[in-house]
Scaffold this active site. Structure first.
Site, PDB file in Angstrom:
ATOM      1  N   LYS A  87      62.156  61.240  15.770  1.00 31.27           N
ATOM      2  CA  LYS A  87      61.816  61.871  14.494  1.00 31.27           C
ATOM      3  C   LYS A  87      62.966  62.767  14.063  1.00 31.27           C
ATOM      4  O   LYS A  87      63.399  63.643  14.817  1.00 31.27           O
ATOM      5  CB  LYS A  87      60.530  62.705  14.609  1.00 31.27           C
ATOM      6  N   ASP A 111      61.248  62.397   8.772  1.00 30.37           N
ATOM      7  CA  ASP A 111      60.183  63.369   8.505  1.00 30.37           C
ATOM      8  C   ASP A 111      60.681  64.456   7.546  1.00 30.37           C
ATOM      9  O   ASP A 111      60.916  65.585   7.941  1.00 30.37           O
ATOM     10  CB  ASP A 111      59.732  63.974   9.840  1.00 30.37           C
ATOM     11  N   LYS A 133      59.049  64.987   4.442  1.00 30.64           N
ATOM     12  CA  LYS A 133      57.870  65.497   3.719  1.00 30.64           C
ATOM     13  C   LYS A 133      58.136  65.744   2.229  1.00 30.64           C
ATOM     14  O   LYS A 133      57.937  66.842   1.705  1.00 30.64           O
ATOM     15  CB  LYS A 133      57.366  66.799   4.363  1.00 30.64           C
ATOM     16  N   ASP A 192      57.287  66.512  -4.754  1.00 32.63           N
ATOM     17  CA  ASP A 192      57.931  66.854  -6.019  1.00 32.63           C
ATOM     18  C   ASP A 192      57.291  66.009  -7.111  1.00 32.63           C
ATOM     19  O   ASP A 192      56.284  65.327  -6.873  1.00 32.63           O
ATOM     20  CB  ASP A 192      59.446  66.578  -5.918  1.00 32.63           C
ATOM     21  N   THR A 248      49.850  70.815  10.928  1.00 34.62           N
ATOM     22  CA  THR A 248      49.140  71.183  12.156  1.00 34.62           C
ATOM     23  C   THR A 248      49.360  72.642  12.546  1.00 34.62           C
ATOM     24  O   THR A 248      48.710  73.143  13.461  1.00 34.62           O
ATOM     25  CB  THR A 248      49.560  70.274  13.332  1.00 34.62           C
ATOM     26  N   ARG A 261      59.109  69.987  21.630  1.00 35.56           N
ATOM     27  CA  ARG A 261      59.544  70.947  22.632  1.00 35.56           C
ATOM     28  C   ARG A 261      59.110  70.658  24.062  1.00 35.56           C
ATOM     29  O   ARG A 261      59.865  70.944  25.001  1.00 35.56           O
ATOM     30  CB  ARG A 261      59.111  72.360  22.209  1.00 35.56           C
TER      31      ARG A 261
END
Length: 247
Positions: free
Chosen positions: A38, A65, A67, A70, A129, A224
């Protein structure tokens, strides 16, 4: 979009690095163990399309990714450019951009692909999330997260979007509302540590890989817990094994 049957095809590892050299140094360690990488706002801002090209050259597909959110014409142009990048398999926009924006994105993702050729899949981000009911209320979104997420997923499906990004907690309800072919990508996935507790970091709605797969997720996104691990390959393999056991 074709995937092998190996459990690694469900694992997307987030390359959240501030330089392409750091990202590639890490990615080379685990490229043979993952289905996709990603690339989000941090790395793409630092390195641009080169991040996609060089990461994809390692073998895994790319989930871009960014997002997009607009006006419809602007989003359509961004999606069209993204879909043209070699190796990109997933692209996302915000579901809250509304029907016109989602439809523009849906049309754009196929526009640059030759007839009969495969294309990237378009995802709609539902509720981040990192947000819970309290933070949703602060920005004027009422009701429990699950209800809002499912409504946004239904809106996206009606607009022709291929799937959504949502937390594991909503996955079963999305699957019930939107059907088996609708893709569900779940970030906020955290393996349990030795004490049995999940490490949440800044994520509010989290789950383990096992919970994600059993809830019906097609892909899980892990960052992570792998990138910050003392042994990234071992951490990655452990998650792939957990996916295999849960399927």
């Amino acid at each position: 979009m074709t995937f092998d049957a190996h459990p690694r095809s469900s694992l997307i590892v987030a390359l959240d690095f501030d330089s392409l050299s750091s990202a590639l140094k890490f990615a080379k360690q685990v490229a043979d163990l993952v289905g996709m990488f990603k690339i989000g706002n941090q790395l793409f801002t630092a390195a641009g399309p080169a991040a996609v090209k060089e990461s994809a050259a390692l073998g895994p597909g790319i989930f871009l990714d960014l997002k997009f959110h607009d006006i419809p014409n602007t989003v359509a142009g961004a999606v069209l450019s993204s879909a043209a990048m070699t190796g990109v398999q997933l692209i996302n926009v915000h579901a809250s951009g509304g029907t016109a924006m989602l439809q523009a994105a849906t049309q754009a993702i196929s526009a640059g692909v030759p007839m009969g050729a495969d294309r990237p899949r378009l995802l709609a981000v539902t509720i981040l999330t990192s947000m819970d009911a309290k933070s949703m209320k602060e920005v004027g979104i009422g009701g429990p997260p699950k209800m809002r997420v499912v409504k946004l997923a239904q809106l996206a499906k009606k607009a022709g979007v291929d799937g959504v990004v949502a937390s594991v907690q909503e996955a079963k309800d999305i699957r019930k509302a939107c059907g088996r072919e609708f893709l569900i990508v779940t970030p906020g996935v955290r393996p349990e540590d030795k004490s049995g507790e999940k490490k949440k970091d800044d994520q509010a709605r989290t789950a383990t890989p096992t919970q994600a797969m059993r809830a019906g997720a097609d892909f899980i996104v892990v960052g992570r817990p792998i990138t910050a691990a003392s042994d990234p390959r071992a951490a990655t393999q452990a998650i792939v094994d957990e996916i295999a056991a849960a399927k």
